[in-house]
Design a protein around this motif. Structure first.
Motif: not given
Length: 332
Positions: A88, A125-129, A138
């Motif tokens: 990822d 980042p939250p969009s790539r959790r 987190t």
């Protein structure tokens, strides 16, 4: 055989902070700890650093001492803890790394400076959790750190985080813990000001005579209100460990525990009562709550605070939340 990096936060001509602490302890010049640093400069490694390096070398470890003068130089050291490239594309710590990190600290603020950079490096980042990140976190499990206090002679009297956690202070004992010890995982507090808290934060101030100054704020822990914003608050503590558990002779935090997955919050409010004879009395009421997150909304213009010993001012809403077991130390 392990590669060990002994990291000291140092002053420098381009660093935004000072150099030497009381007793000549080299202190940090990084952004996070700058406010807590005196202005005297000192570039020579302290005796504990040299002693720890010698102890590590005697155990056949490959040792490098690094003095970081900026966040970028801290980041260069932390990059050595990176794991293999992930599908990822996220930067992730290597759980099987043969590189171990020891942070030489004169203040808890310096240790916090390094943890802050670790979080910035490894928090996705939250969009790539990713799916392998725990639901209540987190950040991934951050690499364990060896902590080398620069005042080992204070053992038994120090109230820094290393003393609270019972970590070794002698340089040789620190070296042994890093090479042969166990990993102790600890909770981390993150906040929406892009920083972290290891021990705790104390909100409030005193006048020149040492008398607490009253201030007002809304304080909420997981939906439970400790102050609606009208009460005159004397002090508010947001605790992960116990460094701010007491204020003078007042117990604020009942049972701070940096491994229980919760933040403990206390608000001290003066309450006026009257005796049966009508005499006016003032007692201090301490309201406490535990939970996952706390939000403080100041009603006054500025509220001074200490966060892991680093001074600041709160002038807008600030939230802290718990990252259970996110960071770790090497211990005997």
């Amino acid at each position: 055989m392990y590669d060990v990096v002994l990291l000291t936060l140092g002053s420098g001509r381009d660093a935004p902070g000072g150099g030497c602490g009381s007793g000549g302890a080299c202190c940090g010049g990084t952004d996070e700890a700058a406010a807590a640093q005196p202005a005297e400069r000192c570039e020579t490694p302290r005796v504990p650093v040299l002693a720890c390096a010698d102890a590590l070398t005697a155990r056949d470890a490959r040792v490098e001492t690094v003095t970081a003068h900026s966040d970028a130089e801290i980041d260069e050291v932390l990059a050595r803890l990176d794991g293999p490239t992930r599908p990822d594309g996220l930067t992730w710590p290597d759980p099987d790394s043969k590189t171990r990190l020891v942070v030489a600290t004169a203040t808890d603020g310096q240790l916090r400076a390094v943890l802050r950079r670790l979080v910035r490096r490894y928090a996705p980042p939250p969009s790539r959790r990713p799916a392998d990140l725990p639901d209540n976190r987190t950040v991934p499990d951050l690499p364990p750190i060896g902590v080398l206090p620069l005042d080992p002679a204070r053992n038994g009297t120090a109230r820094d985080l290393a003393a609270q956690l019972g970590l070794p202070r002698d340089p040789t004992a620190v070296a042994d813990a890093v090479l042969d010890g166990t990993v102790r995982r600890l909770d981390l507090l993150r906040n929406d000001g892009s920083s972290v808290t290891l021990d705790g934060a104390l909100l409030g101030a005193a006048d020149d005579a040492g008398r607490p100054l009253h201030w007002r704020a809304r304080v909420e822990v997981d939906g439970r209100i400790l102050s609606h914003g009208e009460d005159p608050i004397m002090a508010c503590v947001i605790g992960n460990a116990g460094g701010y558990a007491r204020l003078d002779d007042v117990t604020l935090l009942a049972d701070p525990d940096p491994t229980d997955g919760e933040v403990e919050v206390a608000v001290a409010v003066p309450v006026v009562t009257r005796s049966v004879l009508g005499r006016r009395r003032v007692r201090l009421e301490v309201r406490r709550a535990r939970g996952r997150a706390v939000a403080v909304v100041p009603r006054d213009e500025k509220v001074p605070f200490l966060d892991d010993g680093v001074e600041g001012e709160l002038n807008r809403k600030r939230s802290w939340w718990t990252e259970p077991g996110a960071w770790a130390v090497w211990t005997a």
